[in-house]
Design a protein around this motif. Sequence first.
Motif, PDB file in Angstrom:
ATOM      1  N   THR A 254      -5.212  14.519   4.472  1.00 20.71           N
ATOM      2  CA  THR A 254      -6.496  13.910   4.149  1.00 20.71           C
ATOM      3  C   THR A 254      -7.582  14.280   5.157  1.00 20.71           C
ATOM      4  O   THR A 254      -8.653  13.675   5.171  1.00 20.71           O
ATOM      5  CB  THR A 254      -6.357  12.372   4.109  1.00 20.71           C
TER       6      THR A 254
ATOM      7  N   ASP B 190      -2.507   9.364  -2.176  1.00 18.06           N
ATOM      8  CA  ASP B 190      -3.464   8.786  -1.231  1.00 18.06           C
ATOM      9  C   ASP B 190      -4.772   8.368  -1.900  1.00 18.06           C
ATOM     10  O   ASP B 190      -5.491   7.522  -1.392  1.00 18.06           O
ATOM     11  CB  ASP B 190      -3.793   9.788  -0.120  1.00 18.06           C
TER      12      ASP B 190
ATOM     13  N   VAL C  58       0.803   4.232  -2.762  1.00 16.87           N
ATOM     14  CA  VAL C  58       0.583   5.633  -2.372  1.00 16.87           C
ATOM     15  C   VAL C  58       1.750   6.488  -2.847  1.00 16.87           C
ATOM     16  O   VAL C  58       1.550   7.616  -3.316  1.00 16.87           O
ATOM     17  CB  VAL C  58       0.361   5.749  -0.848  1.00 16.87           C
ATOM     18  N   ARG C  59       2.957   5.960  -2.779  1.00 17.01           N
ATOM     19  CA  ARG C  59       4.124   6.702  -3.258  1.00 17.01           C
ATOM     20  C   ARG C  59       4.016   6.966  -4.759  1.00 17.01           C
ATOM     21  O   ARG C  59       4.329   8.049  -5.245  1.00 17.01           O
ATOM     22  CB  ARG C  59       5.405   5.915  -2.957  1.00 17.01           C
TER      23      ARG C  59
ATOM     24  N   LEU D 134      -6.037   4.605  -2.563  1.00 16.65           N
ATOM     25  CA  LEU D 134      -6.648   3.759  -1.541  1.00 16.65           C
ATOM     26  C   LEU D 134      -8.099   4.176  -1.337  1.00 16.65           C
ATOM     27  O   LEU D 134      -8.408   5.361  -1.276  1.00 16.65           O
ATOM     28  CB  LEU D 134      -5.891   3.887  -0.218  1.00 16.65           C
TER      29      LEU D 134
ATOM     30  N   PRO E  30      -8.279   6.267   2.611  1.00 19.87           N
ATOM     31  CA  PRO E  30      -7.004   6.962   2.781  1.00 19.87           C
ATOM     32  C   PRO E  30      -6.647   7.094   4.265  1.00 19.87           C
ATOM     33  O   PRO E  30      -7.536   7.081   5.119  1.00 19.87           O
ATOM     34  CB  PRO E  30      -7.254   8.336   2.146  1.00 19.87           C
TER      35      PRO E  30
ATOM     36  N   ARG F 220       0.836  -1.211   0.000  1.00 17.84           N
ATOM     37  CA  ARG F 220       0.000   0.000   0.000  1.00 17.84           C
ATOM     38  C   ARG F 220       0.868   1.258   0.000  1.00 17.84           C
ATOM     39  O   ARG F 220       0.568   2.228  -0.708  1.00 17.84           O
ATOM     40  CB  ARG F 220      -0.924  -0.011   1.209  1.00 17.84           C
ATOM     41  N   GLN F 221       1.942   1.264   0.787  1.00 21.41           N
ATOM     42  CA  GLN F 221       2.838   2.432   0.820  1.00 21.41           C
ATOM     43  C   GLN F 221       3.469   2.681  -0.541  1.00 21.41           C
ATOM     44  O   GLN F 221       3.611   3.831  -0.970  1.00 21.41           O
ATOM     45  CB  GLN F 221       3.938   2.229   1.873  1.00 21.41           C
TER      46      GLN F 221
END
Length: 163
Positions: A106, A94, A89-90, A97, A100, A85-86
């Motif tokens: 957010t 955000d 997101v990178r 996802l 978030p 997931r990281q």
Amino acid sequence: MKRLFAASAIALLLTGSTMAEPVAAPDVALTDPAAEARARDLFVDIRCVVCQHESIADSPAGIAADMRQLVREQIRDGKTDAEIRQDLVRRYGDYVLFTPPFRWGTLILWLGPLMLVVGGGLVFWARSRRKNTTAPLDAAEEAELARWIAPTDATTKPEKQDI
């Protein structure tokens, strides 16, 4: 002139059909059933960046197929769900996802709907508490109102008509 128009129309039609997104390559599942089940669980939580309302599990877009393949490769490499997931997101932000993380960037996503409801309630409450400031009618206005609501021949009970 007609030939030029026809040639232009045909060229536009052919150009439009070639500009379509290419068909995505078929998904290649992981050989380990537990790892494939883990990948499918992750697919549901990740938003397609093209479709934006579908997960990559449901999206037919080519980028969704690429994202599914990326997730499978990272599972094959031994990365955890949080690391996958990281990484997404990178790469995509955000927004990729469906849920978030809760942080300053957010905050509006999480608290915005609540703030709208509370703000609307406060406006409704303030408007309902406002005092009625209409002044009573003076003599001329009373007479005009009486003239308007006084019964006339036209406002009396209509006669029954035979049809």
